[in-house]
Scaffold this motif. Structure first.
Motif, PDB file in Angstrom:
ATOM      1  N   SER A  86     -22.776 -28.061 -44.205  1.00 25.52           N
ATOM      2  CA  SER A  86     -23.229 -26.864 -43.495  1.00 25.52           C
ATOM      3  C   SER A  86     -23.944 -27.203 -42.189  1.00 25.52           C
ATOM      4  N   GLN A  87     -24.362 -28.461 -42.014  1.00 25.63           N
ATOM      5  CA  GLN A  87     -25.094 -28.852 -40.807  1.00 25.63           C
ATOM      6  C   GLN A  87     -24.293 -29.791 -39.911  1.00 25.63           C
ATOM      7  N   GLN A 144     -24.061 -28.854 -36.220  1.00 25.47           N
ATOM      8  CA  GLN A 144     -25.387 -28.956 -35.599  1.00 25.47           C
ATOM      9  C   GLN A 144     -25.713 -30.408 -35.268  1.00 25.47           C
ATOM     10  N   SER A 199     -35.582 -32.745 -44.054  1.00 33.43           N
ATOM     11  CA  SER A 199     -35.197 -31.904 -42.933  1.00 33.43           C
ATOM     12  C   SER A 199     -35.703 -30.490 -43.163  1.00 33.43           C
ATOM     13  N   GLU A 218     -34.855 -27.996 -41.634  1.00 35.29           N
ATOM     14  CA  GLU A 218     -33.748 -27.054 -41.452  1.00 35.29           C
ATOM     15  C   GLU A 218     -32.779 -27.115 -42.625  1.00 35.29           C
ATOM     16  N   ASP A 219     -33.247 -27.645 -43.760  1.00 35.10           N
ATOM     17  CA  ASP A 219     -32.376 -27.846 -44.910  1.00 35.10           C
ATOM     18  C   ASP A 219     -31.750 -26.543 -45.384  1.00 35.10           C
TER      19      ASP A 219
END
Length: 300
Positions: A118-119, A122, A172, A174-175
Motif C-alpha cells: 500500500s506504500q 509513496q 513508520s 504513516e503505517d
C-alpha cells in the motif's frame, strides 16, 4: 644465465596463488567484470552496506559478527558485485535514516527495507532512494502481550480489531494501521522494531505493528518469558502484505540493475532457497518469493 627466467616463473606462480586466495585483488571470480564494477559507482576497495541491526532472524549483530537472512542476501549481492565478506563495512541503517545516509554518502547500498504494497508508490517518490529489487515477501502483523492469568486475559489482543482504542507502536508513523483504524487512541513511532518491542514490554504500548518475520524473531529470542505471567505472541492475521528490498541512491541506475541481476542469480543457483530455509526453521514463518524472481526459480 637461466636463473633469472626461472626466478621470474616462480614469482609469477606466487602472484597467481595470491590471486586465488584474495579473489577481489586480481581477476574477478564473479559474473561481473572489473569495468562493470566501476560502472556501479562504488568507489574504493570496500562496500558500505546499510542494514537494521536489531532484527533476530533478519539482521542482528553479536560483537563483530553479523547474521540473519538480510545479511546473507546482502553478502551474496556484494559477492556478485566483486566484494569479499571482509571488504563489507556494515552500517546501521534504520528505514527512516536511509535518505540521509545516502545523501551524506555514508552507505553504498542498503538492505532490509520492508515496504508494504500500500506504500510502494509513496516510497518510489522519495528523493534520495531507489528500490533496487525485492528479495522476499512478508506481511505486516501485530505483536501483543498475552496474559497467562485468566482474570487478565480479557485485555489480550487476539485479532486485529482489538487494537482499536489501544496504543500501537510502529517504525513508520504513516503505517497502514493508522490509516485503517483512525479511531485508535494513539500511534507512537520508534526508530526500530526492537525499540517498539521494548515499549511493548514496558507498558508504553499495547501492540507493535511490523513485518511478521521481524516480530516472530523478536518474540522467539528477545521477549520469550521476559515478564512473569506474560508472553509475547504474533497474531496470525495479516494487516498488509509487502516485500523486503535492496536500496541504492537515486541516480544509481547501473548499480540498481546489477543488484537485480545478482538477486536473480541467487535464486537460479538455489542459494536463496538455502538461506530461506534457515529463517523458516528458526521462526516458523514461510518466506515468500517476489513475483519478479519467481520465473528464475522455475528456470533453475
Amino acid at each position: 644465465m637461466r636463473i633469472r627466467p626461472v626466478i621470474h616463473r616462480i614469482i609469477a606462480l606466487v602472484l597467481a596463488s595470491m590471486c586465488m586466495l584474495v579473489s577481489t585483488g586480481c581477476a574477478s571470480t564473479t559474473e561481473f567484470s572489473d569495468s562493470e564494477r566501476i560502472d556501479t559507482g562504488i568507489i574504493g576497495p570496500r562496500i558500505r552496506i546499510g542494514i537494521p541491526l536489531d532484527q533476530p532472524a533478519l539482521s542482528i549483530r553479536a560483537g563483530s559478527t553479523y547474521s540473519g537472512f538480510t545479511v546473507d542476501v546482502a553478502q551474496y549481492v556484494a559477492k556478485q558485485l566483486g566484494y569479499a565478506p571482509w571488504q563489507i563495512e556494515w552500517v546501521e541503517a534504520q528505514p527512516k535514516a536511509l535518505e540521509q545516509l545516502f545523501q551524506e554518502g555514508n552507505i553504498d547500498i542498503a538492505a532490509g527495507l520492508f515496504v508494504p504494497d500500500s506504500q510502494l508508490e509513496q516510497i518510489k517518490e522519495q528523493v534520495n532512494i531507489l528500490l533496487a529489487g525485492a528479495y522476499a515477501r512478508d506481511d505486516e502483523s501485530i505483536l501483543a502481550i498475552h496474559h497467562q492469568r485468566e482474570e487478565e486475559q480479557h485485555q489480550d489482543i487476539t485479532v486485529a480489531q482489538d487494537i482499536l482504542g489501544k496504543v500501537v507502536c510502529t517504525v513508520s508513523a504513516e503505517d497502514l494501521t493508522k490509516q485503517q483504524w483512525p479511531g485508535m487512541t494513539h500511534v507512537i513511532q520508534q526508530p526500530s522494531v526492537m525499540q517498539c518491542a521494548t515499549a511493548l514490554m514496558s507498558g508504553m504500548a499495547d501492540a507493535v505493528v511490523a513485518p511478521r518475520i521481524a516480530l516472530t524473531g523478536i518474540a522467539h529470542t528477545s521477549l520469550e518469558d521476559a515478564v512473569s505471567g506474560r508472553n509475547a505472541q504474533v497474531l496470525t492475521e495479516a494487516l498488509d502484505t509487502g516485500a523486503y528490498y535492496m536500496v541504492v541512491k537515486t541516480g544509481a541506475n547501473t548499480l540498481q540493475s546489477r543488484i537485480a541481476l545478482a538477486l536473480e542469480h541467487m535464486v537460479q543457483t538455489g542459494t536463496w532457497q538455502e538461506v530461506t530455509e534457515h529463517v523458516e526453521h528458526s521462526t516458523g514463518v514461510r518466506v515468500g518469493l517476489p513475483q519478479a524472481l519467481q520465473q528464475q526459480k522455475k528456470d533453475a
